[in-house]
Design a protein around this motif. Structure first.
Motif, PDB file in Angstrom:
ATOM      1  N   GLY A 613      42.535   9.294 -16.118  1.00 29.96           N
ATOM      2  CA  GLY A 613      43.020  10.150 -15.047  1.00 29.96           C
ATOM      3  C   GLY A 613      44.043  11.156 -15.545  1.00 29.96           C
ATOM      4  N   LYS A 614      44.967  10.708 -16.397  1.00 33.79           N
ATOM      5  CA  LYS A 614      45.960  11.616 -16.973  1.00 33.79           C
ATOM      6  C   LYS A 614      45.278  12.711 -17.778  1.00 33.79           C
ATOM      7  CE  LYS A 614      49.675   8.176 -17.453  1.00 33.79           C
ATOM      8  NZ  LYS A 614      50.473   7.403 -18.443  1.00 33.79           N
ATOM      9  N   ARG A 615      44.297  12.301 -18.583  1.00 34.88           N
ATOM     10  CA  ARG A 615      43.606  13.270 -19.441  1.00 34.88           C
ATOM     11  C   ARG A 615      42.877  14.328 -18.603  1.00 34.88           C
ATOM     12  NH1 ARG A 615      41.074   9.836 -22.113  1.00 34.88           N
ATOM     13  NH2 ARG A 615      38.944  10.045 -21.346  1.00 34.88           N
ATOM     14  N   LYS A 616      42.172  13.872 -17.575  1.00 33.06           N
ATOM     15  CA  LYS A 616      41.434  14.813 -16.718  1.00 33.06           C
ATOM     16  C   LYS A 616      42.401  15.735 -15.968  1.00 33.06           C
ATOM     17  CE  LYS A 616      37.344  13.245 -17.686  1.00 33.06           C
ATOM     18  NZ  LYS A 616      36.439  14.060 -18.508  1.00 33.06           N
ATOM     19  N   ALA A 617      43.504  15.169 -15.470  1.00 28.59           N
ATOM     20  CA  ALA A 617      44.474  15.967 -14.718  1.00 28.59           C
ATOM     21  C   ALA A 617      45.089  17.035 -15.616  1.00 28.59           C
ATOM     22  CB  ALA A 617      45.558  15.069 -14.139  1.00 28.59           C
ATOM     23  N   ASN A 618      45.463  16.662 -16.851  1.00 28.94           N
ATOM     24  CA  ASN A 618      46.051  17.634 -17.765  1.00 28.94           C
ATOM     25  C   ASN A 618      45.057  18.729 -18.146  1.00 28.94           C
ATOM     26  OD1 ASN A 618      48.802  16.820 -18.169  1.00 28.94           O
ATOM     27  ND2 ASN A 618      48.052  15.017 -19.276  1.00 28.94           N
ATOM     28  N   GLN A 619      43.802  18.349 -18.354  1.00 28.11           N
ATOM     29  CA  GLN A 619      42.784  19.352 -18.671  1.00 28.11           C
ATOM     30  C   GLN A 619      42.596  20.328 -17.498  1.00 28.11           C
ATOM     31  OE1 GLN A 619      39.472  16.780 -19.580  1.00 28.11           O
ATOM     32  NE2 GLN A 619      39.836  16.842 -21.783  1.00 28.11           N
ATOM     33  N   LEU A 620      42.618  19.770 -16.295  1.00 33.07           N
ATOM     34  CA  LEU A 620      42.424  20.601 -15.112  1.00 33.07           C
ATOM     35  C   LEU A 620      43.628  21.522 -14.897  1.00 33.07           C
ATOM     36  CD1 LEU A 620      40.588  21.292 -12.778  1.00 33.07           C
ATOM     37  CD2 LEU A 620      41.435  19.289 -11.550  1.00 33.07           C
ATOM     38  N   LEU A 621      44.836  20.997 -15.102  1.00 39.07           N
ATOM     39  CA  LEU A 621      46.039  21.820 -14.974  1.00 39.07           C
ATOM     40  C   LEU A 621      46.039  22.954 -15.993  1.00 39.07           C
ATOM     41  CD1 LEU A 621      48.679  18.998 -14.393  1.00 39.07           C
ATOM     42  CD2 LEU A 621      48.180  20.873 -12.806  1.00 39.07           C
ATOM     43  N   GLU A 622      45.620  22.637 -17.217  1.00 36.07           N
ATOM     44  CA  GLU A 622      45.574  23.661 -18.264  1.00 36.07           C
ATOM     45  C   GLU A 622      44.548  24.748 -17.915  1.00 36.07           C
ATOM     46  OE1 GLU A 622      44.576  24.037 -23.052  1.00 36.07           O
ATOM     47  OE2 GLU A 622      44.713  22.066 -22.099  1.00 36.07           O
ATOM     48  N   ARG A 623      43.402  24.321 -17.412  1.00 32.19           N
ATOM     49  CA  ARG A 623      42.351  25.273 -17.055  1.00 32.19           C
ATOM     50  C   ARG A 623      42.808  26.171 -15.890  1.00 32.19           C
ATOM     51  NH1 ARG A 623      36.462  22.822 -16.923  1.00 32.19           N
ATOM     52  NH2 ARG A 623      37.052  22.637 -19.119  1.00 32.19           N
ATOM     53  N   MET A 624      43.450  25.581 -14.912  1.00 37.18           N
ATOM     54  CA  MET A 624      43.932  26.360 -13.765  1.00 37.18           C
ATOM     55  C   MET A 624      45.047  27.304 -14.196  1.00 37.18           C
ATOM     56  SD  MET A 624      43.849  23.407 -10.809  1.00 37.18           S
ATOM     57  CE  MET A 624      44.036  24.519  -9.418  1.00 37.18           C
ATOM     58  N   SER A 625      45.894  26.840 -15.121  1.00 37.55           N
ATOM     59  CA  SER A 625      46.990  27.677 -15.600  1.00 37.55           C
ATOM     60  C   SER A 625      46.455  28.903 -16.340  1.00 37.55           C
ATOM     61  CB  SER A 625      47.894  26.853 -16.519  1.00 37.55           C
ATOM     62  OG  SER A 625      48.908  27.657 -17.068  1.00 37.55           O
ATOM     63  N   ARG A 626      45.437  28.689 -17.180  1.00 40.41           N
ATOM     64  CA  ARG A 626      44.836  29.815 -17.900  1.00 40.41           C
ATOM     65  C   ARG A 626      44.252  30.830 -16.907  1.00 40.41           C
ATOM     66  NH1 ARG A 626      42.442  25.978 -21.504  1.00 40.41           N
ATOM     67  NH2 ARG A 626      40.423  26.371 -20.499  1.00 40.41           N
ATOM     68  N   PHE A 627      43.598  30.305 -15.891  1.00 40.05           N
ATOM     69  CA  PHE A 627      42.985  31.184 -14.897  1.00 40.05           C
ATOM     70  C   PHE A 627      44.052  32.005 -14.162  1.00 40.05           C
ATOM     71  CE2 PHE A 627      41.937  31.771 -10.392  1.00 40.05           C
ATOM     72  CZ  PHE A 627      40.836  32.615 -10.513  1.00 40.05           C
ATOM     73  N   LEU A 628      45.132  31.332 -13.767  1.00 41.16           N
ATOM     74  CA  LEU A 628      46.198  32.030 -13.031  1.00 41.16           C
ATOM     75  C   LEU A 628      46.865  33.092 -13.907  1.00 41.16           C
ATOM     76  CD1 LEU A 628      47.784  29.028 -11.106  1.00 41.16           C
ATOM     77  CD2 LEU A 628      46.401  30.879 -10.154  1.00 41.16           C
ATOM     78  N   ASP A 629      47.041  32.774 -15.211  1.00 42.81           N
ATOM     79  CA  ASP A 629      47.628  33.753 -16.121  1.00 42.81           C
ATOM     80  C   ASP A 629      46.751  34.994 -16.217  1.00 42.81           C
ATOM     81  OD1 ASP A 629      49.789  32.173 -16.603  1.00 42.81           O
ATOM     82  OD2 ASP A 629      49.029  31.358 -18.501  1.00 42.81           O
TER      83      ASP A 629
END
Length: 659
Positions: A613-629
Motif C-alpha cells: 500500500g505504501k509503495r502504490k501510494a507513493n507511486q501515485l503521489l509521484e505521478r500526480m505531482s509530475r502531472f500537476l507540475d
C-alpha cells in the motif's frame, strides 16, 4: 524534446521486437519426441514473459537507458531461443537424436543466455504490476535451476539409432520390428514426414557453406533411406492387396485401440499420469524397469498410478463384436491400491464404478452420490477412487439430463480435486468442457460446485490457459451476478485465479466482469467488496480492463476505499487508481481523484499502510505531482501570451455550467 521523443521511439521499437519474438515462439508447437520436454519447457517459460512486454507497450513511463540495454540483450537471447525452437520443430529428427551432445550444449547455452539477460534487467525500474514482476522473477528462478540441470533425451531411442548408425556405412539388413519402432518414435511414418526429414538433412548440408558435411550426415541419410524403404514397402504391400485377398484378411485395428508399446490390440487399457493410454502389462513392465517417463511423450510422470480406461475398453469390445474378432479377456477391476482406504470403502469402489458405467440412470445416480460422499471424507478415499478409474466415468456424467446425477458428478470431481495429483487427472480426462456445461446449465448448487471445481483446478498455472479457452469465464461472471453468497464467493475466487493469466483478462472484461464487480463494490452488505477489489486490481493492468474500469466511473469509489477501507482493500484500490492514472485518460482520472479529496488519504496510506500500500501510494503521489507540475508550467507559459486585460475573461470562461 526531440531527443526524448527519439529515445521513446527507440524504446518502443525494442519492446515491439520483444513482443514479436514471443509471438513467433508461441506459434511453434510441434516438437519432435527426442527433446520435447526441454523444448516445451523453454517455450513455456518464454511465453510467460509476454505480460511484461504487454504492460511496457501500454505504459507511458519512459524506460531508463540502462534497462533498455538489458532488454536489447534479452532480445538477442530470444533470437537464439527462437532459432533453437525452430530447429527442434522443423530440423532433422535424426540429427537431434544422434548429435545429442551438441544439441544438449546448445540447450544449455540458450538457457544461460536467457538467464543472464533476465537477471540484468532492473525490474523495479519498469512500470509493471507486482503480479507480472513476480511472474518474471519466477521465470528467472526456473532458468537458474535449468542451466545447472542437464536432462538426457530418450536414451532408448538414442541407443537403438546408434546401434544401427555405428555399424557401417552400408547398413546391412536390420530387424523390421526395430525399423518400425524407430519410424514410430521419430514420427517418420508418413510420406510427408519422410520428405520433411529428407529436406531437413539437405538443409544441414546447405548450411555447411560448400564444406564437406562429413561422414555423419551421409550416414544419417543412409539411415533415413533404410527407414523410408521400410515404410514405403509396407505401404506398397497394403495398397496392392486385391479385394478377394482383403476378404480373408483380419480387419485393420484402429490405431487408438493399439498399445503404443506393443502395437497390439489392448486387452486392459490403462491411463498413466501423462494422459496416454497403454496395455497394462506393457506399461507395468516399462515402469518396473526403472523408467519414470511416459514412453510416448517422454514427459516425467508425476506418479506411477494406472487408471483403467473403461471408455476405451468398452469401445474395443464393441469393435470386436462388430468385426467378428474375439473379445479380449476382461480382467477383474484392478484395485491394487496403495492408499489406506478402510476395507469396506475399498471393497465398495469397484462395484460403484460398475454401477457408474451402467446404462441404468438410477444406478448411475446412486453410485455418483456415494462416490461424492466417499471423496469428501478423506484424502485416502480420494486417492483410492481416482486410481480405480472413476474420474473419466464421472466426467461422462456431467452432460446427463438428470440434474441430480449431474450435481453428484461435479461435486465428486470437486472433492477429488482437493488431492493435488487428481487435478492433472481431471484435466487430462477432458472433464473441463463438461464442468463448464454444468456451470452454465445445472441447478444452482451444481453451478456453485462447478465454480468451486474450476477454482480448485485453476490453482495450477498451466490449467488457467486450458480452462480459459473453454468458455468458463462468461459462465463464472453470470454466477457472480446471480448466485447465492457462497456461489458468488466461489465464482469470484475462480475468476481471480483465471485472471492472473494475462490472456484471460481480456476475455473477462469482454464478458462484462467489470460492471458486475462495480455492483458488488457498491454493496458492502453483500460481503464481496474484498473480492471485487482484488479482481479489479489484476484487471487494471490490462488495457481493456483499464478502459472498462474508467468507463464504470470507479474513481470516487476507489478514493472512498483508500480513505476508509481495510488495509488490504486500500492497497488494492490504490493499485487500481495508479493504473488508471497512467493511461490515456490520465488527466481526467487525476483531476477527478483530486476533486474527491484523494491527497489526504494517499498521504496517510503512504505513511501507515501495508508495504504494498505504501509503495502504490507513493507511486501515485509521484505521478500526480509530475502531472500537476506540468500543468503549472503550461499555465505559466499560457499567461505569457495573454494580455493583462484579457486574463480575467479567459479564466472566467473556464467556469462550467450544467449541460
Amino acid at each position: 524534446m526531440e531527443e526524448e521523443e527519439a529515445g521513446g521511439g527507440a524504446a518502443m521499437a525494442v519492446v515491439e521486437r520483444l513482443v514479436k519474438s514471443v509471438a513467433e515462439i508461441s506459434a511453434i508447437s510441434d516438437f519432435g519426441q527426442a527433446y520435447k520436454k526441454e523444448l516445451c519447457n523453454l517455450s513455456r517459460r518464454i511465453k510467460l514473459l509476454a505480460p511484461m512486454f504487454d504492460e511496457l507497450i501500454d505504459s507511458k513511463v519512459p524506460i531508463p537507458v540502462d534497462v533498455l540495454r538489458s532488454l536489447a540483450s534479452l532480445q538477442a537471447a530470444l533470437n537464439s531461443a527462437l532459432d533453437l525452437l525452430r530447429f527442434g520443430s522443423e530440423g532433422s529428427k535424426l540429427f537431434m537424436v544422434l548429435e545429442r551432445d551438441k544439441n544438449m550444449k546448445r540447450f544449455q547455452d540458450v538457457t544461460v543466455q536467457l538467464e543472464q539477460a533476465l537477471g540484468g534487467i532492473s525490474l523495479e525500474k519498469l512500470d509493471i504490476s507486482d503480479e507480472v514482476r513476480e511472474q518474471v522473477e519466477l521465470v528467472h528462478a526456473q532458468l537458474q535451476r535449468a542451466k545447472d540441470r542437464v536432462h538426457m533425451p530418450d536414451v532408448e531411442l538414442y541407443n537403438d539409432l546408434a546401434s544401427i548408425y555405428n555399424k557401417s556405412t552400408d547398413l546391412p539388413s536390420i530387424d523390421p520390428s526395430l525399423l518400425h519402432k524407430l519410424a514410430d518414435k521419430l514420427q517418420l511414418m508418413s510420406i510427408s514426414d519422410l520428405k520433411q526429414e529428407s529436406l531437413a538433412l539437405h538443409e544441414l548440408v546447405a548450411a555447411s557453406d560448400g564444406r564437406d558435411p562429413g561422414e555423419n550426415i551421409e550416414k544419417m541419410s543412409m539411415l533415413l533411406k533404410k527407414i523410408k524403404d521400410f515404410v514405403l514397402t509396407n505401404n506398397l504391400e497394403m495398397s496392392t492387396t486385391t479385394d478377394d485377398d482383403a476378404k480373408h484378411l483380419a480387419p485393420v485395428i484402429p490405431d487408438d485401440f493399439r498399445c503404443p508399446i506393443s502395437l497390439e490390440l489392448m486387452e486392459d487399457p490403462v491411463i498413466v499420469a501423462s494422459g496416454q493410454t497403454y496395455e497394462r502389462r506393457c506399461i507395468k513392465k516399462w515402469l518396473e524397469g526403472g523408467h519414470d517417463t511416459c514412453p510416448k511423450t517422454q514427459l516425467k510422470l508425476p506418479n506411477m498410478s494406472l487408471t483403467t480406461n473403461y471408455v476405451l475398453r468398452s469401445l474395443i469390445s464393441q469393435w470386436c463384436e462388430a468385426n467378428g474378432v474375439e473379445c479380449p479377456k476382461r480382467p477383474s477391476l484392478p484395485i491394487s491400491l496403495t492408499s489406506a482406504c478402510s476395507s469396506s470403502e475399498h471393497n465398495n469402489v469397484d462395484s460403484l464404478l460398475l454401477k457408474l458405467s451402467s446404462p441404468n440412470p438410477d444406478e448411475q445416480r446412486s453410485a455418483a452420490g456415494e462416490l461424492r460422499l466417499l471423496a469428501k471424507r478423506n484424502s485416502d478415499n480420494r486417492i483410492c477412487i481416482a486410481e480405480a478409474g472413476a474420474i473419466p466415468l464421472l466426467a461422462g456424467l456431467l452432460l446427463t439430463v438428470d440434474t441430480c446425477t449431474q450435481e453428484h458428478a461435479v461435486t465428486a470431481l470437486l472433492n477429488l480435486s482437493i488431492y493435488e495429483e487428481n487435478k492433472a487427472r481431471i484435466i487430462s480426462s477432458g472433464a473441463v468442457p463438461g464442468i463448464v456445461h454444468v456451470l452454465r446449465n445445472g441447478s444452482m448448487e451444481a453451478r456453485e460446485n462447478a465454480a468451486a471445481t474450476i477454482f480448485s483446478l485453476s490453482v495450477v498455472d498451466e490449467n488457467k490457459v486450458t480452462i480459459g479457452a473453454t468458455g468458463a469465464i462468461p459462465a463464472l461472471v453470470s454466477l457472480l451476478s446471480v448466485g447465492s453468497p457462497r456461489g458468488k464467493k466461489d465464482a469470484a475466487t475462480a475468476l481471480f485465479n483465471l485472471c492472473i493469466y494475462q490472456g484471460n483478462k481480456g476475455k473477462a472484461v469482454r464478458a462484462g466482469l467489470v460492471p458486475t464487480l462495480m455492483v458488488l463494490l457498491r454493496d458492502p452488505a453483500g460481503g464481496m467488496v474484498d473480492e471485487a477489489l482484488a479482481i479489479l486490481a489484476i484487471l487494471s493492468n490490462h488495457h481493456e480492463g483499464k478502459a472498462a474500469i474508467g468507463a464504470a466511473k470507479a474513481v470516487p469509489m476507489l478514493v472512498d476505499v483508500i480513505r476508509s477501507g481495510s488495509p488490504r482493500n486500500r492497497e488494492n484500490a490504490a493499485a487500481v487508481l495508479l493504473h488508471l492514472c497512467g493511461g490515456e485518460q490520465l488527466q481526467h482520472h487525476i483531476e477527478q481523484a483530486q476533486e474527491c479529496g484523494v491527497m489526504g488519504p494517499l498521504l496517510e496510506l503512504a505513511s501507515n499502510g501495508t508495504e504494498r500500500g505504501k509503495r502504490k501510494a507513493n507511486q501515485l503521489l509521484e505521478r500526480m505531482s509530475r502531472f500537476l507540475d506540468r500543468q503549472k508550467q503550461f499555465e505559466a507559459q499560457a499567461e505569457v501570451f495573454i494580455a493583462p486585460g484579457e486574463q480575467s475573461g479567459f479564466l472566467g470562461s473556464t467556469t462550467f455550467s450544467g449541460h
